[in-house]
Scaffold this active site. Structure first.
Site, PDB file in Angstrom:
ATOM      1  CD  GLU A 146      28.903  31.758  35.280  1.00  0.00           C
ATOM      2  OE1 GLU A 146      30.046  31.837  34.788  1.00  0.00           O
ATOM      3  OE2 GLU A 146      28.416  32.643  35.976  1.00  0.00           O
TER       4      GLU A 146
ATOM      5  NE  ARG B  89      33.346  34.546  40.235  1.00  0.00           N
ATOM      6  CZ  ARG B  89      33.753  35.631  39.568  1.00  0.00           C
ATOM      7  NH1 ARG B  89      32.866  36.470  39.059  1.00  0.00           N
ATOM      8  NH2 ARG B  89      35.037  35.860  39.372  1.00  0.00           N
TER       9      ARG B  89
ATOM     10  CG  HIS C   5      30.655  35.444  34.018  1.00  0.00           C
ATOM     11  ND1 HIS C   5      30.916  34.528  35.015  1.00  0.00           N
ATOM     12  CD2 HIS C   5      31.261  36.584  34.413  1.00  0.00           C
ATOM     13  CE1 HIS C   5      31.642  35.099  35.967  1.00  0.00           C
ATOM     14  NE2 HIS C   5      31.858  36.352  35.620  1.00  0.00           N
TER      15      HIS C   5
HETATM   16  C1  GLV Z   1      34.523  38.414  36.456  1.00  0.00           C
HETATM   17  O1  GLV Z   1      33.563  37.834  36.820  1.00  0.00           O
HETATM   18  C2  GLV Z   1      35.575  38.817  37.330  1.00  0.00           C
HETATM   19  O2  GLV Z   1      35.589  38.417  38.492  1.00  0.00           O
HETATM   20  O3  GLV Z   1      36.452  39.555  36.872  1.00  0.00           O
END
Ligand code: GLV
Length: 343
Positions: A269, A240, A287
């Site tokens: 983000e 994250r 991401h």
């Molecule tokens: C993506 O970042 C997730 O947490 O699935």
């Protein structure tokens, strides 16, 4: 005909998977990617019995205040820092995630970032596209091998373990740091050794971050931690944004205190720190670590299964498989499988 409960799906996803809800729900699925502001999100949540949401939807007490019918929020992600579980629990609203189905795709992607960053693939591709190939030198584009180097993993959940298993193919010893020690059999299978965080930082040649974002893990990698790492090390974050202090990371990369980084996630983000954008020794992606067709379909299936199960339908009727807040629901008197169907 009794009124069917309404489910809101915040993002366009796989229509045939969402269609499994149709026999039991009135389905309102967004057909365009939208960034909902808090008020718009609150209005959407106020108008449904179940919601399937993505990471862009930040669901907290304010967004839930008017959501009197809402019974379950199914997150289209394994991480759930976008959901305020305390607020959901206090309101007796279930929350679920998509644990497990994305482990292997995210592990693959973490390795892609590690290899890509170590071998300078992003910058090399930009250089080729800019038409510079004819100027290539024998000693140009030198990267670093990962084979035989020490892999460190911060956060050794199921994704961390999937990453560790792949390290055998590269002949890399694996160190990990985690809140708790893995069972011995799992450590053996992963060929991984538990160390304290300082040892992990000091000894890793390649460091992968795979821990959830919580108040405790915010800036788990900041200026002080980066200063402990080897200048030749490569850092990968598929967890994250916010776990790394992006400004401090950019400074370390710029000043040669860290060799390279591969980042799929960023603080704030979709904004990316301009200092990172200015650097060639960082490989950046938007991401997408779980973004394969099979895995995104599987994630949608899990979200749908959880909603179906909560309302007593589907393969897990009465037992939503990925509940994040079962204790809070029990306290609020929400029970399975006898939860009354909303008609
Ligand atoms: C993506 O970042 C997730 O947490 O699935």
């Amino acid at each position: 005909m009794p009124m069917r409960p309404r489910v809101w799906v915040s993002r366009p996803t796989f229509d045939d998977v969402i269609a499994r809800l149709q026999p039991h729900f009135e389905v309102r699925a967004e057909s365009v990617e939208t960034k909902f502001g808090p008020a718009e999100l609150a209005a959407k949540l106020a108008d449904c019995d179940a919601a399937i949401v993505g990471l862009k939807e930040r669901v907290g007490a304010a967004e839930l205040a008017g959501a009197k019918r809402l019974r379950i929020v199914a997150n289209l992600a394994v991480g759930h820092d976008n959901l305020d579980l305390a607020a959901l629990g206090a309101a007796g609203i279930a929350a679920s995630n998509t644990a497990d189905v994305l482990n292997e795709s995210v592990a693959d992607y973490a390795w892609a970032l590690l290899l890509g960053a170590s071998r300078r693939m992003g910058a090399a591709e930009r250089w080729l596209r800019a038409g510079h190939w004819h100027t290539t030198e024998f000693k140009g584009w030198l990267g670093t091998d990962v084979r035989g180097r020490t892999l460190g993993i911060l956060g050794m959940g199921r994704i961390g373990q999937a990453i560790a298993r792949r390290a055998q193919g590269f002949g890399m010893p694996v160190l990990y740091h985690n809140r708790s020690r893995l069972p011995e059999a799992v450590e053996r299978e992963c060929h991984a050794r538990l160390v304290d965080k300082t040892t992990l930082l000091c000894e890793s040649d390649c460091l992968m971050l795979v821990l959830p974002l919580t108040p405790e893990t915010r800036h788990a990698i900041g200026a002080a931690e980066l200063a402990q790492m080897k200048p030749a090390a490569v850092l990968v974050n598929v967890a994250r944004g916010g776990i790394v202090d992006d400004a401090a990371l950019a400074a370390a990369l710029r000043e040669g205190r860290l060799a390279a980084a591969g980042l799929d996630v960023f603080e704030g983000e979709p904004r990316v720190h301009p200092d990172l954008l200015a650097l060639d020794n960082v490989l950046l992606s938007p991401h997408i670590a779980s973004a394969t067709t099979d895995t995104r379909r599987a994630m949608t299936t899990v979200a749908v299964d959880n909603v179906l199960a909560f309302f007593g339908h589907g393969p897990h009727a009465g037992h939503p498989p990925n509940l994040l807040n079962p204790e809070a629901l029990a306290l609020a008197g929400v029970t399975f499988p006898t939860h009354p169907k909303l008609t």
